[in-house]
Design an enzyme around this catalytic site. Structure first.
Site, PDB file in Angstrom:
ATOM      1  N   LYS A  81      -0.315   4.639   4.712  1.00  0.00           N
ATOM      2  CA  LYS A  81      -1.134   3.671   5.441  1.00  0.00           C
ATOM      3  C   LYS A  81      -0.512   3.387   6.802  1.00  0.00           C
ATOM      4  O   LYS A  81       0.696   3.179   6.911  1.00  0.00           O
ATOM      5  CB  LYS A  81      -1.274   2.382   4.640  1.00  0.00           C
ATOM      6  CG  LYS A  81      -2.277   1.403   5.242  1.00  0.00           C
ATOM      7  CD  LYS A  81      -2.641   0.302   4.272  1.00  0.00           C
ATOM      8  CE  LYS A  81      -3.644  -0.659   4.887  1.00  0.00           C
ATOM      9  NZ  LYS A  81      -4.913   0.010   5.259  1.00  0.00           N
ATOM     10  N   HIS A 135       0.840  -1.198   0.000  1.00  0.00           N
ATOM     11  CA  HIS A 135       0.000   0.000   0.000  1.00  0.00           C
ATOM     12  C   HIS A 135       0.879   1.254   0.000  1.00  0.00           C
ATOM     13  O   HIS A 135       2.093   1.173   0.188  1.00  0.00           O
ATOM     14  CB  HIS A 135      -0.911   0.023   1.231  1.00  0.00           C
ATOM     15  CG  HIS A 135      -2.082  -0.909   1.134  1.00  0.00           C
ATOM     16  ND1 HIS A 135      -1.995  -2.233   1.476  1.00  0.00           N
ATOM     17  CD2 HIS A 135      -3.355  -0.697   0.716  1.00  0.00           C
ATOM     18  CE1 HIS A 135      -3.177  -2.806   1.287  1.00  0.00           C
ATOM     19  NE2 HIS A 135      -4.015  -1.898   0.828  1.00  0.00           N
TER      20      HIS A 135
END
Length: 243
Positions: A135, A131
């Protein structure tokens, strides 16, 4: 046309959901941000979507119960107390909680379950995810969802068979373990692969999110689907009619 209220409207997902609602068949009944009371929003909505934060979950569930409207919870990083609150709320209103609202990931989870059920414990399972650099939790909610699918198919408890954060002299891999690896960087919306590694062969099931809008579209579809359903706990697989 359903009126969808957005809890966590100032966040990335909240903004993406608002953009989908602005051009789709359903409308946005409004949004609330951090520290704002969701009660009035719940009263003005046919369904709520919650992409806020774990500490806000219980208040958001109370708002849904008070207004008698369903709620889709996409907030990740939940613990056992949050799931207990979800179970309690589901006695009064329809509740759909998921680590990923993508319809593609929902189908991927079903495929992982099928593969894990049919391949023996000698096939090692590894969940790899990547990600964007912003995140804050790892493994991702989606990675956990996929791990849970594999664990459920094998009749084991994921938390008792998890291997993650390997570093240094870890010893050999435990038989039947489900491994997790998390990568972070750039602006990656989400990449997930589940690797089944057997003797002289590997099977990889994967999904790539190219834009956050896929999660927003799934969230809207899931929230609209909840309207009119009886109280209870639901999952995205129910939206697609999967077993």
């Amino acid at each position: 046309m359903a009126r969808i209220g957005i809890i966590g409207s100032e966040g990335r997902m909240g903004q993406a959901i608002a953009a989908v609602l602005a051009t789709g068949e359903h409308s946005c009944s409004g949004g609330v941000g951090r520290g704002e009371n969701p009660g009035d929003l719940a009263d003005a909505s046919d369904a709520l979507v919650d992409f806020s934060s774990p500490p806000a979950l219980k208040d958001n569930l109370h708002a849904a119960i008070g207004a008698g409207v369903p709620i889709l919870v996409g907030t990740t990083g939940l613990d056992d107390s949050h799931h207990a609150a979800l179970d309690s709320a589901a006695q009064a209103v329809p509740v759909l909680q998921t680590g990923n609202t993508s319809l593609g990931v929902t189908l991927l989870s079903a495929l992982v379950h099928e593969a894990a059920a049919r391949l023996g414990a000698e096939w090692d399972i590894e969940v790899l995810e990547m990600h964007h650099r912003m995140k804050v939790d790892a493994p991702s909610g989606t990675a956990r969802l996929l791990g849970e699918a594999a664990a459920d198919a094998r009749g084991i408890v994921l938390s008792e068979h998890t291997e993650s954060g390997r570093d240094g002299h870890t010893g050999e891999r435990a038989r039947g373990a489900i491994g997790f690896a998390a990568l972070r960087g750039g602006t990656v919306a989400g990449e997930h692969s589940v690797i089944f590694a057997g003797q002289q062969e590997r099977l990889t099931l994967s999904h790539t999110a190219e834009d956050r809008s896929i999660f927003a579209r799934g969230a809207v579809q899931g929230a609209a689907w909840l309207i009119g359903k009886p109280p209870g706990r639901y999952a995205m697989k129910d939206v697609l009619g999967l077993e």
